[in-house]
Design a protein around this motif. Structure first.
Motif, short mmCIF file in Angstrom:
data_model
loop_
_atom_site.label_atom_id
_atom_site.label_comp_id
_atom_site.label_asym_id
_atom_site.label_seq_id
_atom_site.Cartn_x
_atom_site.Cartn_y
_atom_site.Cartn_z
N UNK A 20 0.85 -1.19 0.00
CA UNK A 20 0.00 0.00 0.00
C UNK A 20 0.88 1.24 0.00
N UNK A 21 0.48 2.29 -0.70
CA UNK A 21 1.30 3.51 -0.75
C UNK A 21 1.64 4.01 0.66
N UNK A 22 2.90 4.24 0.91
CA UNK A 22 3.35 4.74 2.20
C UNK A 22 3.74 3.66 3.18
N UNK A 23 3.27 2.44 2.96
CA UNK A 23 3.59 1.34 3.87
C UNK A 23 4.75 0.55 3.28
N UNK A 24 5.87 0.48 4.01
CA UNK A 24 6.99 -0.30 3.51
C UNK A 24 7.21 -1.54 4.37
N UNK A 25 8.10 -2.39 3.92
CA UNK A 25 8.34 -3.65 4.61
C UNK A 25 8.89 -3.42 6.01
N UNK A 45 2.80 -15.87 7.35
CA UNK A 45 2.51 -14.77 6.42
C UNK A 45 1.69 -15.34 5.27
N UNK A 46 0.56 -14.69 4.99
CA UNK A 46 -0.35 -15.20 3.96
C UNK A 46 -0.46 -14.22 2.79
N UNK A 47 -0.15 -14.70 1.60
CA UNK A 47 -0.38 -13.94 0.38
C UNK A 47 -1.63 -14.51 -0.28
N UNK A 48 -2.68 -13.70 -0.33
CA UNK A 48 -3.96 -14.21 -0.83
C UNK A 48 -4.30 -13.70 -2.22
N UNK A 49 -3.45 -12.86 -2.79
CA UNK A 49 -3.72 -12.31 -4.12
C UNK A 49 -2.45 -12.43 -4.94
N UNK A 50 -2.40 -13.44 -5.81
CA UNK A 50 -1.18 -13.67 -6.57
C UNK A 50 -1.49 -14.40 -7.86
N UNK A 51 -0.99 -13.85 -8.95
CA UNK A 51 -0.99 -14.58 -10.21
C UNK A 51 0.08 -13.95 -11.10
N UNK A 52 0.64 -14.74 -11.96
CA UNK A 52 1.67 -14.26 -12.87
C UNK A 52 1.11 -14.20 -14.29
N UNK A 53 1.57 -13.24 -15.08
CA UNK A 53 2.56 -12.23 -14.75
C UNK A 53 1.96 -10.94 -14.20
N UNK A 54 0.64 -10.89 -14.06
CA UNK A 54 -0.02 -9.62 -13.80
C UNK A 54 0.06 -9.09 -12.39
N UNK A 63 7.28 -11.87 0.73
CA UNK A 63 8.56 -12.58 0.75
C UNK A 63 9.62 -11.76 1.45
N UNK A 64 9.63 -10.47 1.19
CA UNK A 64 10.58 -9.58 1.87
C UNK A 64 10.26 -9.48 3.35
N UNK A 65 8.97 -9.42 3.69
CA UNK A 65 8.57 -9.38 5.10
C UNK A 65 9.01 -10.66 5.81
N UNK A 67 11.51 -12.59 5.09
CA UNK A 67 12.97 -12.54 5.26
C UNK A 67 13.36 -11.63 6.42
N UNK A 68 12.74 -10.46 6.50
CA UNK A 68 13.07 -9.50 7.56
C UNK A 68 12.72 -10.06 8.94
N UNK A 69 11.59 -10.73 9.05
CA UNK A 69 11.19 -11.31 10.33
C UNK A 69 12.12 -12.43 10.75
N UNK A 70 12.56 -13.23 9.79
CA UNK A 70 13.52 -14.30 10.10
C UNK A 70 14.84 -13.72 10.59
N UNK A 71 15.22 -12.57 10.06
CA UNK A 71 16.44 -11.92 10.51
C UNK A 71 16.35 -11.49 11.97
N UNK A 72 15.13 -11.37 12.48
CA UNK A 72 14.92 -11.05 13.90
C UNK A 72 14.91 -12.31 14.77
N UNK A 73 15.13 -13.45 14.18
CA UNK A 73 15.17 -14.70 14.93
C UNK A 73 13.82 -15.35 15.12
N UNK A 74 12.80 -14.90 14.38
CA UNK A 74 11.46 -15.48 14.50
C UNK A 74 11.30 -16.66 13.55
N UNK A 75 10.47 -17.61 13.96
CA UNK A 75 10.09 -18.72 13.09
C UNK A 75 8.96 -18.25 12.18
#
Length: 211
Positions: A20-25, A45-54, A63-65, A67-75
């Motif tokens: 969303x505009x203004x919200x970053x990872x 983490x749930x991605x409920x809206x995904x299709x390729x290539x659109x 996916x970035x979220x 990765x960042x959470x895992x870097x904090x030591x979370x499962x």
């Protein structure tokens, strides 16, 4: 019946956000990470809206979220609709202890499943569900730019499934006009209409109703 039924709760925080505009990872990581760490929970983490290539933005964001959470030591586990098998996605979604949700349908599904939700409103259709709740919703603006959170001040909400909610989700595509109709979450679950199209309401995907 799509099998969206209550499951045994696990010590896991569900997360159903969206780009969303203004919200970053980093904003999302700070909020989700603080709640999960305070409770000693893992994260799904749930991605409920995904299709390729659109439409890959949501999966990329989550996916970035992850990765960042895992870097904090979370499962952390990442489940992606259309990529993860539906039964696996559904069972993982239905067995979280609590959820943080921007997605409209994630809010509805978790509420119906009895899962308390910390709602983040990006649009009136989300905030309208929590009108009259003890603390309402967090807005996107309220979580933007925050790097430290006191999870004790955040409220995970349960709402009245039978109350009528003014959900601005109805569009008369043939006439080009937005329509709003009061509808309860129980009605949505039973297959109440979400979209007015071609002179009739087309049923929702949430329960036993028509797509």
């Amino acid at each position: 019946d799509l099998g969206w039924q209550q499951r045994a709760r696990e010590n896991v925080l569900g997360c159903a956000l969206r780009p969303w505009p203004g919200l970053d990872v980093e904003d999302a990581t700070a909020l989700v990470g603080a709640v999960a760490a305070e409770r000693g929970f893992g994260v799904r983490v749930f991605t409920s809206e995904y299709f390729e290539p659109g439409n890959v933005a949501s999966r990329r964001f989550h996916s970035r979220l992850t990765e960042k959470l895992r870097q904090r030591g979370l499962q952390v586990e990442h489940f992606c609709y259309r990529s993860t098998p539906l039964d696996e996605f559904r069972d993982a979604f239905a067995s979280v202890e609590c959820g943080i949700a921007m997605r409209f349908h994630a809010n509805i599904l978790w509420q119906k499943l009895g899962v308390p939700v910390l709602p983040i409103a990006y649009a009136p259709k989300v905030s309208s569900l929590y009108a009259g709740a003890s603390s309402g919703t967090q807005s996107v603006e309220q979580i933007t730019g925050r790097r430290k959170w006191d999870p004790g001040v955040l409220s995970f909400e349960r709402i009245n499934l039978d109350r009528k909610y003014e959900v601005p989700e109805f569009v008369a595509r043939d006439a080009g006009q937005a329509r709003v109709r009061p509808v309860s979450l129980n009605a949505l679950w039973a297959g109440a209409s979400l979209v007015y199209e071609g002179g009739r309401y087309v049923g929702s995907w949430l329960g036993k109703g028509r797509r």
